[in-house]
Design an enzyme around this catalytic site. Sequence first.
Site, PDB file in Angstrom:
ATOM      1  N   CYS A  39      10.198   1.256   1.434  1.00 29.50           N
ATOM      2  CA  CYS A  39      10.906  -0.068   1.631  1.00 29.50           C
ATOM      3  C   CYS A  39      12.405   0.678   1.566  1.00 29.50           C
ATOM      4  CB  CYS A  39      10.668  -0.875   0.476  1.00 29.50           C
ATOM      5  SG  CYS A  39      10.705  -0.309  -1.115  1.00 29.50           S
ATOM      6  N   TRP A  76       0.806  -1.147   0.094  1.00 30.03           N
ATOM      7  CA  TRP A  76      -0.062   0.130   0.016  1.00 30.03           C
ATOM      8  C   TRP A  76       0.894   1.275   0.176  1.00 30.03           C
ATOM      9  CZ3 TRP A  76       2.149   2.139   4.182  1.00 30.03           C
ATOM     10  CH2 TRP A  76       2.575   1.337   5.190  1.00 30.03           C
ATOM     11  N   ASN A  77       2.041   1.184   0.270  1.00 27.39           N
ATOM     12  CA  ASN A  77       2.924   2.283   0.627  1.00 27.39           C
ATOM     13  C   ASN A  77       3.061   3.067  -0.709  1.00 27.39           C
ATOM     14  OD1 ASN A  77       4.742   0.115  -0.194  1.00 27.39           O
ATOM     15  ND2 ASN A  77       6.386   1.065   0.853  1.00 27.39           N
ATOM     16  N   GLU A 106      10.026  -8.859  -3.429  1.00 29.73           N
ATOM     17  CA  GLU A 106      10.391  -7.513  -3.351  1.00 29.73           C
ATOM     18  C   GLU A 106       9.822  -7.180  -1.784  1.00 29.73           C
ATOM     19  OE1 GLU A 106      12.307  -5.708  -5.116  1.00 29.73           O
ATOM     20  OE2 GLU A 106      12.197  -6.695  -7.007  1.00 29.73           O
ATOM     21  N   LYS A 147      -3.238  -7.902  -7.544  1.00 31.16           N
ATOM     22  CA  LYS A 147      -4.243  -8.089  -6.185  1.00 31.16           C
ATOM     23  C   LYS A 147      -3.510  -6.907  -5.356  1.00 31.16           C
ATOM     24  CE  LYS A 147      -4.404  -8.938  -1.939  1.00 31.16           C
ATOM     25  NZ  LYS A 147      -4.499  -8.035  -1.106  1.00 31.16           N
ATOM     26  N   PRO A 148      -4.146  -5.654  -5.489  1.00 24.88           N
ATOM     27  CA  PRO A 148      -3.403  -4.543  -4.669  1.00 24.88           C
ATOM     28  C   PRO A 148      -3.854  -4.765  -3.236  1.00 24.88           C
ATOM     29  CG  PRO A 148      -5.591  -3.967  -5.678  1.00 24.88           C
ATOM     30  CD  PRO A 148      -5.472  -5.329  -6.083  1.00 24.88           C
TER      31      PRO A 148
END
Length: 488
Positions: A266, A135-136, A232, A159-160
């Site tokens: 991240c 979501w970031n 990731e 798929k969000p």
Amino acid sequence: MKTFESLNPATGEVVGEFPVTSTKEVNEAVARAQVASDKWSQLSFRKRLVILKDWASLLTREINTAAELIHRETGKPVSDATLETAMAIEHISWAAKYAPKVLGSQNRPSGLLMFNLSAQVQRVPFGVVGVIGPWNYPIFTPMGSIAYALAAGNAVVFKPSEFTPAIGVWLEQTWQRIAPFADIFTVVTGTAETGVALTQSSVGKISFTGSTRTAKKVAAACAELMTPVVLECGGKDPVLVDKDADIKRAAEVTLWHAMSNAGQSCIGAERVYVHKDVADLFTRTIVELAEKIKPGYEDGANYGPATMPSQLKVIKSHIDDAVKRGGEFLVGDKNAVKGGYVQPVILRNVPEDSKAMTEETFGPTLVINTVRNMDEAVDLANATSYGLGAAVWSKRNGKKIASLLQCGMVSINSAFSFAAIGAVPFGGVKDSGYGRIHGAEGLLEFTYPRTVVKTKFNIPLHFTTFARTGFADKTIIRLINILHRRRR
Ligand code: NAD
């Protein structure tokens, strides 16, 4: 039908209600995508380029709509959401333009032993790629997989995150406006169970972005079906500041590197190792700048609330643990986590084995520890289970220091910049994952190599037959001796 709501983390407003896509529906979406992928992969690179460029152009025209939606769904400032969307558009364009160059068939030398054969390597798309997103950066991050997988000739089922389904659905709607036919790019909304269903479906590859904890579950599920996977994951990115660095610039950029997007990056800076000769100057400069920034939802705020409220507890526990174990506040205090927001926090002298130094904090917090020299900085930077990105600040020794770091990406005298360059791969090592998005490596990631060897002309010697003669055996021995035996 089971549904869930997406909420604005700043106001509590309901941004939208979305279906929790069931396992059966996920499998149906993948089956439809499979049919579409046959047609999509048959199009020429040129045709796919035109379609992807159309998408990039449409997203460019509608960048304000995207930014506003991201702002509402994540709480981040509109300008950050705009920058994120611009970077995503850049990646669509790069992937489409370079796919023919990177993925075109390559002729390879067949060697003296097999001189009558031609040898070629072709790149073949997997069919359907399942993309699972966080979501970031809800448009930029998944686009690193979506655009590259599409440009390589795959269909995509995306798929969000359950925190940002609206932007995922909007992306699908924009795609449908330029798509030549249905089901090339499909979005399935839902919670973790929808993600699980995608990993257990018949997709040809999964590209997952999210936490290391979930990545391990995804890898385990994919192992059951031998589905290849790109992971990731999170990071604990270090910043190394040498004594010859431009300290003003290093402090200014590192503050943004750590605090922008409320620290929910991240590749966000979480730890600084600064040379003792410049530690005071660096610390004074960054503290002065940090005292001027503020979180909020209104125009002019530097960053927004925590998008995922449960992270607030983690951030607080890292701050508390650091201070309990001797860390000192330079900016902020123990009440920094308030309401849905986290005020900027900078700490120094935090023990290296505290949570704030070993686990991903994912908040607008930064630790500054002083080192005797850059060898010590490198040792401490590498003493982590993560290996995503890093930044080095030095006028003379940047490349040398960078070469010693165990991570997938390093920026020298800048931060974050590699994420915006289409040509370079993005990804990490160790707990930060494996596989790559972006760049030529990102395009190759969404295809597999197929070797095609063809007889150009027949020769009297046959090696691949039960009727092989003694003469053929002798010829092999002779040739291999000519090629590989060294005179002593
Ligand atoms: P998360 O792991 O909680 O969720 C990521 C996605 O996985 C979501 O869509 C979620 O619904 C889904 N999911 C959850 N359980 C699943 C399961 N068992 N099987 C399949 N799917 C499942 O991560 P998050 O909180 O959404 O994202 C934040 C994390 O992502 C941070 O650790 C951050 O560092 C990382 N991240 C990494 C990168 C990168 O490129 N390396 C980029 C952005 C974010």
